[in-house]
Design an enzyme around this catalytic site. Structure first.
Site, short mmCIF file in Angstrom:
data_model
loop_
_atom_site.label_atom_id
_atom_site.label_comp_id
_atom_site.label_asym_id
_atom_site.label_seq_id
_atom_site.Cartn_x
_atom_site.Cartn_y
_atom_site.Cartn_z
N CYS A 3 81.05 42.13 40.57
CA CYS A 3 80.75 42.91 39.36
C CYS A 3 79.29 42.69 38.97
O CYS A 3 78.57 41.90 39.59
CB CYS A 3 81.67 42.51 38.21
SG CYS A 3 81.40 40.83 37.62
N CYS A 6 78.04 39.21 38.37
CA CYS A 6 77.68 38.46 39.59
C CYS A 6 76.24 38.76 39.99
O CYS A 6 75.45 37.85 40.25
CB CYS A 6 78.61 38.85 40.74
SG CYS A 6 80.35 38.51 40.46
N ASP A 420 47.03 69.11 46.08
CA ASP A 420 45.84 69.24 46.92
C ASP A 420 45.90 70.65 47.52
O ASP A 420 46.97 71.26 47.56
CB ASP A 420 45.88 68.18 48.01
CG ASP A 420 44.80 68.38 49.05
OD1 ASP A 420 43.63 68.55 48.67
OD2 ASP A 420 45.14 68.40 50.25
N ASP A 607 48.24 65.55 51.43
CA ASP A 607 48.54 65.27 52.84
C ASP A 607 47.42 64.55 53.56
O ASP A 607 47.56 64.20 54.73
CB ASP A 607 48.83 66.58 53.57
CG ASP A 607 47.57 67.40 53.84
OD1 ASP A 607 46.66 67.36 52.98
OD2 ASP A 607 47.49 68.04 54.90
N ASP A 611 43.57 61.97 49.78
CA ASP A 611 44.56 62.09 48.70
C ASP A 611 45.23 60.75 48.38
O ASP A 611 45.92 60.63 47.37
CB ASP A 611 45.66 63.09 49.09
CG ASP A 611 45.11 64.49 49.30
OD1 ASP A 611 44.21 64.88 48.55
OD2 ASP A 611 45.58 65.18 50.23
#
Length: 739
Positions: A3, A6, A420, A607, A611
């Protein structure tokens, strides 16, 4: 761990270890990620000292089905003993005639005792774990079950002993009848069996949440056909070496990543990337393990094996995201740390209060046991991780890789998306559309001589056009790249400039012509020669992506190093609301930070290498999958298909996941807020409502299964784009049927 109490206990213990900077414990996967310099041994010692077990991930051994079958067998055997126990104990209350047996009091109670003991033995784990945690000062779900079942069982054993004693001394029928009906054997047995049933159903549901990872890993075939010693050999895929040549025929799955060196065909990558249509592949193209060759024949050289393959990386992304912890779960963790001791205190108070009021030990024990059993915090611990697991798994199936739970949570509140331009909104493959010059050949020759030395996408386009024109490059000297401006050097002994308008103007060269869109200007010896106009066509899906984001109430911005006219043209074509042109790479991160400071939650989509800083600064960095490794490593989310519309899909996924998490937390908290007072008998004086421990156990199990089942709804949720595709496919089928 059983649970949230724990997992909270383990996390606190590990965070106290010297060298541990951060620890995230996941109840769903029974795993923990630790950041810092602490050794594996030190972490494992801390976990064991807290009353649990641990071992490094590298040493972990997968559980076999045998363990699952033993759980199932224990559950079946528990029900075998519980069913007759239940009817024997509850039969008289249900109108089942049992006078012949119930009047033989010692036999009646002995049979119940004999049927209960095997259930206790079969589920003894709850007692060993529960009391062990209690004695270590860290009570958990098993503690509540163990204490509740123990109280019910021991009180029943006391009543059983009294029946045997009074039978031996010849006491009256009324005395024997009173003790014989003070038994709670069926409650003890029912509690343990229903909890085990709930745990079993929960385990099945949990297994379904991890199916996305399993399905991904099953895509790669076990065997591969390779060229060895001039012959085709069939070997295990994990035995193929880097650089070996693999053969794939129509209908076969590609076993590993590689580059095609022979043949051509069509590849269906839908199961890996979510790309719906097969893509043509020929010599020089990259292939990904797990994809399907639907037509043709190819031979490819292996470029990645083992954990370096794209399929394994995707699976690792999903696993890491599922094992990470979302900020929203911290509240549940804090509550779980004090929840179980609080519940035990409430049960004790309820027992004392009802003893004072009723002076009925059996009634008061019934109240205390009900409080203990109904309060198990399983649902609280599962509320967030199951939703994160299903959400990241669904994202992986759609080609959206979310690296951590925090990013998935942050996605839901994104209100600004910064794009971009090149390779993200546009195709990234510009081409020359016109050359404005009195001497086109000379202008292109000088540009070609310089651009040949550059790796910029525009350079490749100019070189391709020059080669198409049949021009020859000239030797160049003193070549240099000026960031954000262009190239400088010497050709034919003259200083030449090839770049944007800023490069020429800052060097004192007048520009008699200003190009539209992306334009590269050329000058030699301080004299303007001409302008090369290029165009980078927006991706077909870019306009749809922006429209979808606008519908979702998200603002769109374009950042580009290109000139004003090129930026405006792209924005006009795809519908982006705002743009910043002439932005240097280091400025992108500053602009993103500015949008954040203005109060927005910002996602950056890019990409390229330039960036990476902006991707890191943004609340969520989203990398286009076809981009550079640096961009992908800097991002929080990777779009495998390089499709801008997946930005909206990722935000939708975040919103759907957060909706499920909120529902789960509401259910988990609400269940306990309502259940505990009812179990404590608050409504009993007013309306006579009282919970039997058996009903409390059933409610507790139901709460856990409900939370997991609710999270599984994510797998069937669809975005507007998916619904539109489904409607279009349905309409197409109807038209085909009419024909």
């Amino acid at each position: 761990m059983t649970c949230s109490a724990c997992s909270a206990r383990v996390q606190r213990a590990v965070e106290k270890v010297d060298g541990v900077e951060r620890a995230d414990v996941n109840l769903l996967t029974n795993s923990m990620t630790v950041e810092g310099t602490a050794t594996d041994a030190a972490v494992c010692r801390a976990v064991k000292k807290a009353g649990y077990g641990a071992r490094p991930y590298s040493d972990a051994v997968e559980e076999t089905d045998k363990g699952g079958l033993s759980k199932k067998l224990r559950l079946i055997l528990s029900f075998v003993f519980l069913v007759p126990l239940f009817f024997l104990a509850m039969g008289p209350m249900m109108g089942i005639p049992m006078d012949g047996l119930t009047n033989i009091h010692w036999l009646y109670v002995t049979i119940q005792f004999v049927l209960t003991v095997p259930i206790i033995v079969l589920n003894f784990y709850y007692f060993t774990n529960g009391y062990k945690s209690l004695f270590k000062g860290a009570p958990n779900m098993n503690t509540l079950i163990a204490v509740g079942s123990s109280v019910a069982f021991l009180y029943s054993v006391f009543s059983y002993a009294m029946v045997v004693y009074h039978t031996a001394v010849g006491s009256s029928h009324e005395v024997l009848h009173e003790y014989a009906h003070r038994l709670y054997f069926e409650s003890a047995g029912m509690i343990l069996t229903l909890i085990s049933l709930g745990k079993y159903l929960e385990a099945i549901s949990k297994g379904r949440t991890t199916s996305a990872i399993e399905k991904l890993l099953r895509l790669a075939p076990d065997e591969a056909t390779v060229w060895r010693d001039g012959q085709e050999c069939v070997v295990r895929s994990d035995e193929v070496l880097l650089g070996e040549t693999v053969i794939v025929r129509t209908g076969e799955r590609i076993p590993l990543d590689g580059r095609i060196v022979e043949g051509r065909g069509a590849i269906d990558a839908s199961a890996v990337t979510g790309e719906s249509l097969p893509q043509a592949a020929e010599v020089g193209d990259e292939v990904v393990g797990g994809t399907l060759l639907v037509g043709g024949y190819i031979e490819f050289v292996v470029t990645a094996v083992g954990e370096d393959t794209a399929l394994r990386k995707i699976a690792r992304f999903v696993e890491e995201a599922a094992s990470s912890k979302a900020p929203v779960s911290r509240l549940a963790d804090k509550i779980s740390g004090i929840f179980v001791p609080t519940v035990m205190g409430i049960a004790a108070i309820a027992f004392v209060v009802w003893m004072i009021v009723t002076r009925d030990l059996a009634f008061s024990l019934n109240i205390a046991v009900s409080v203990l059993v109904i309060s198990c915090p399983c649902a609280l611990g599962l509320a967030t991780p199951v939703a994160i697991m299903v959400g990241t798994g669904k994202g992986a199936e759609k080609g959206i890789l979310v690296k951590n739970a925090e990013s998935l949570e942050t996605l839901h509140k994104i209100d600004v998306v910064v794009f971009d331009k090149t390779g993200t909104v546009t195709e990234g493959n510009p081409s020359v559309v016109s050359v404005v010059s009195e001497d086109v050949d000379r202008t292109m020759t000088i540009a070609y001589s310089m651009e040949k030395l550059s790796a910029h996408p525009l350079s490749a386009a100019i070189c391709a056009e020059a080669e198409r024109m049949g021009l020859a490059e000239k030797p160049s000297e003193d070549f240099a790249e000026v960031a954000g401006r262009g190239l400088t050097g010497k050709v034919d002994g003259k200083v030449v400039l090839v770049g944007n308008d800023r490069l020429l103007l800052e060097s004192g060269v007048d520009l008699p012509y200003r190009g539209k869109g992306t334009t590269v200007y050329v000058a030699a010896g301080g004299e303007y020669l001409g302008a090369i106009e290029l165009a980078d066509r927006p991706k077909d899906s870019a306009k749809r992506a922006v429209e979808r984001l606008r519908e979702m109430g998200v603002k769109t911005v374009l950042l580009t190093g290109d000139n004003e006219s090129a930026a405006k043209e792209v924005c006009d074509q795809v519908g982006i609301e705002e743009y910043r042109a002439g932005v240097f790479p280091e400025q992108k991160a500053q602009y993103v930070d500015g949008y954040k400071r203005s109060g927005g939650s910002v996602a950056m989509v890019g990409d390229g290498i330039n960036d990476a800083p902006a991707l890191t600064v943004a609340d969520v960095g989203i990398a286009i999958g076809a981009g550079t490794d640096v961009a992908i490593e800097s991002a929080d989310v990777v779009l495998v298909k390089s499709d801008p519309t997946d930005v909206a899909e990722a935000i939708t996924l975040g919103r759907q996941t957060m909706r499920i998490i909120r529902q789960n937390l509401f259910w988990a908290f609400g269940y306990n807020v309502l259940g505990i007072p009812i179990a404590a008998g608050v409504l009993y004086p007013a309306i006579g409502l009282l919970l039997n421990p058996m009903i409390a156990a059933a409610c507790m199990s139901l709460s856990s299964v409900t939370v997991v089942t609710n999270a599984l709804r994510l797998r069937k949720m669809r975005s507007k784009r998916e619904k539109a595709k489904k409607r279009a496919a349905k309409s197409e089928r109807k038209r085909a049927e009419k024909k």
